[in-house]
Design a protein around this motif. Structure first.
Motif, PDB file in Angstrom:
ATOM      1  N   ARG A  75      15.117 -26.979 -14.966  1.00 25.26           N
ATOM      2  CA  ARG A  75      14.183 -27.726 -15.801  1.00 25.26           C
ATOM      3  C   ARG A  75      12.752 -27.264 -15.547  1.00 25.26           C
ATOM      4  N   ALA A  76      12.399 -27.061 -14.282  1.00 23.86           N
ATOM      5  CA  ALA A  76      11.048 -26.624 -13.944  1.00 23.86           C
ATOM      6  C   ALA A  76      10.752 -25.240 -14.507  1.00 23.86           C
ATOM      7  N   ALA A  77      11.754 -24.347 -14.477  1.00 23.98           N
ATOM      8  CA  ALA A  77      11.559 -22.999 -15.009  1.00 23.98           C
ATOM      9  C   ALA A  77      11.325 -23.029 -16.509  1.00 23.98           C
ATOM     10  N   VAL A  78      12.138 -23.808 -17.219  1.00 23.01           N
ATOM     11  CA  VAL A  78      12.009 -23.895 -18.673  1.00 23.01           C
ATOM     12  C   VAL A  78      10.686 -24.539 -19.061  1.00 23.01           C
ATOM     13  N   ASP A  79      10.248 -25.526 -18.295  1.00 24.08           N
ATOM     14  CA  ASP A  79       9.032 -26.273 -18.617  1.00 24.08           C
ATOM     15  C   ASP A  79       7.757 -25.608 -18.109  1.00 24.08           C
ATOM     16  N   SER A  80       7.898 -24.496 -17.380  1.00 26.21           N
ATOM     17  CA  SER A  80       6.726 -23.861 -16.773  1.00 26.21           C
ATOM     18  C   SER A  80       5.639 -23.545 -17.799  1.00 26.21           C
ATOM     19  N   GLN A  81       4.415 -23.913 -17.479  1.00 26.29           N
ATOM     20  CA  GLN A  81       3.282 -23.632 -18.356  1.00 26.29           C
ATOM     21  C   GLN A  81       2.895 -22.156 -18.328  1.00 26.29           C
ATOM     22  N   ASP A  82       3.462 -21.401 -17.398  1.00 25.47           N
ATOM     23  CA  ASP A  82       3.134 -19.982 -17.279  1.00 25.47           C
ATOM     24  C   ASP A  82       4.028 -19.085 -18.123  1.00 25.47           C
ATOM     25  N   ARG A  83       5.005 -19.672 -18.793  1.00 32.47           N
ATOM     26  CA  ARG A  83       5.862 -18.869 -19.672  1.00 32.47           C
ATOM     27  C   ARG A  83       5.076 -18.401 -20.898  1.00 32.47           C
ATOM     28  N   LEU A  84       5.535 -17.307 -21.496  1.00 30.00           N
ATOM     29  CA  LEU A  84       4.877 -16.766 -22.681  1.00 30.00           C
ATOM     30  C   LEU A  84       5.101 -17.689 -23.876  1.00 30.00           C
ATOM     31  N   ALA A  85       4.100 -17.779 -24.737  1.00 35.44           N
ATOM     32  CA  ALA A  85       4.214 -18.614 -25.933  1.00 35.44           C
ATOM     33  C   ALA A  85       5.354 -18.136 -26.820  1.00 35.44           C
ATOM     34  N   ARG A  86       5.545 -16.819 -26.912  1.00 37.29           N
ATOM     35  CA  ARG A  86       6.625 -16.298 -27.763  1.00 37.29           C
ATOM     36  C   ARG A  86       7.995 -16.714 -27.221  1.00 37.29           C
ATOM     37  N   ASP A  87       8.125 -16.836 -25.906  1.00 40.01           N
ATOM     38  CA  ASP A  87       9.390 -17.283 -25.323  1.00 40.01           C
ATOM     39  C   ASP A  87       9.642 -18.750 -25.637  1.00 40.01           C
ATOM     40  N   LYS A  88       8.629 -19.574 -25.461  1.00 37.93           N
ATOM     41  CA  LYS A  88       8.792 -21.006 -25.732  1.00 37.93           C
ATOM     42  C   LYS A  88       9.155 -21.248 -27.191  1.00 37.93           C
ATOM     43  N   GLY A  89       8.643 -20.403 -28.075  1.00 38.54           N
ATOM     44  CA  GLY A  89       8.971 -20.539 -29.489  1.00 38.54           C
ATOM     45  C   GLY A  89      10.416 -20.244 -29.806  1.00 38.54           C
ATOM     46  N   ARG A  90      11.095 -19.558 -28.907  1.00 34.93           N
ATOM     47  CA  ARG A  90      12.504 -19.220 -29.109  1.00 34.93           C
ATOM     48  C   ARG A  90      13.461 -20.235 -28.500  1.00 34.93           C
TER      49      ARG A  90
END
Length: 264
Positions: free
Chosen positions: A43-58
């Motif tokens: 959950r922490a990995a998925v919710d990380s604010q440091d992930r790329l915006a393009r990844d979160k969009g997927r």
């Protein structure tokens, strides 16, 4: 899921099964209750604010939390992301396994042009120092024996049946042997790919960039792996399985199978 430290193993297992069922999952083999306490790291990995915006969009079409839980990814593990492309899963895996774990991020030369936009932002060395990047053709891979806890092979299994100028034919038997020998006993392999019509032959891999699920199962079992489970979260009943996976009508919305294999 983030409060699992306060629950006993039986309750945690039940909660995880319910969550995956809500995602539309069909689970054959279930989830090891001793693993369920690691769900908070996912959950922490998925919710990380440091992930790329393009990844979160997927995330909406890829359901990463359900996938990573299904394959029991946990801190401290060593993972191979085979034909990792732009690194969507490589980054998530690196964040879950943490400083005590590592991820071997593999691509061949032919994948790089398709992944260049993602890789231009990924910056593994600066952002994910526990990720090691290698570029190697499949037939040249020399993977260390019994070194991985998990192997992820995402949307690339069909490419072992694909060949054309610029894409070297892959010795699938050799590659699967490498995978088998490099995985620890009891380790898991994640196979996710674009499904093709039931009963279709392997020519769909070349023509449509798809492969019927049974071909993947047969090849993996012939290599010594055992099918442990499947998850329906990425299936799309509206996909007729007859268009190329790159056709704009279905791109990003193909029906994909999720298969979990174990090394006995």
């Amino acid at each position: 899921m983030g409060e699992t430290d306060h629950l006993d193993g039986t309750c945690v297992k039940t909660i995880n099964l319910i969550v995956l069922s809500l995602f539309g999952g069909l689970i054959l083999g279930g989830i090891n209750s001793s693993y369920a306490g690691e769900a908070s790291a996912i959950r922490a990995a998925v919710d990380s604010q440091d992930r790329l915006a393009r990844d979160k969009g997927r995330d909406g079409s890829r359901h990463p939390e359900a996938i990573l839980n299904f394959f029991e990814v946990a801190p401290g593990q060593r993972v191979l992301d085979l034909f990792s492309g732009g690194g969507y899963y490589s980054e998530l895996l690196a964040r879950v396994v943490g400083e005590q774990g590592s991820v071997l991020v593999h691509n061949n030369q032919a994948y790089l042009p398709f992944a260049k936009e993602d890789l231009a932002e990924r910056h593994y060395q600066e952002r994910l120092p526990n990720a090691e990047v290698i570029i190697s053709e499949a037939d040249e891979l020399q993977l260390p024996a019994a070194s991985f806890d998990r192997i992820f092979f995402i949307l690339g299994f069909h490419d072992t049946y694909y060949h054309e100028p610029g894409w070297p034919a892959i010795d699938r038997e050799r590659l699967l042997k490498q995978m088998f020998s490099s995985l620890k006993s009891g380790g898991l392999v994640a196979i996710i790919d674009h499904d093709a019509a039931e009963g279709s032959d392997t020519s769909t891999a070349h023509e449509l960039h798809r492969l019927a699920k049974q071909h993947a199962i047969d090849a993996m079992e012939a290599a010594g792996f055992k099918l442990q489970g499947s998850l329906a979260v990425l299936e799309n009943p509206e996909d007729k399985l007859t268009l190329s996976a790159f056709d704009e009508a279905v791109r990003g919305k193909t029906s994909r199978y999720v298969l979990k294999f174990v090394k006995p």
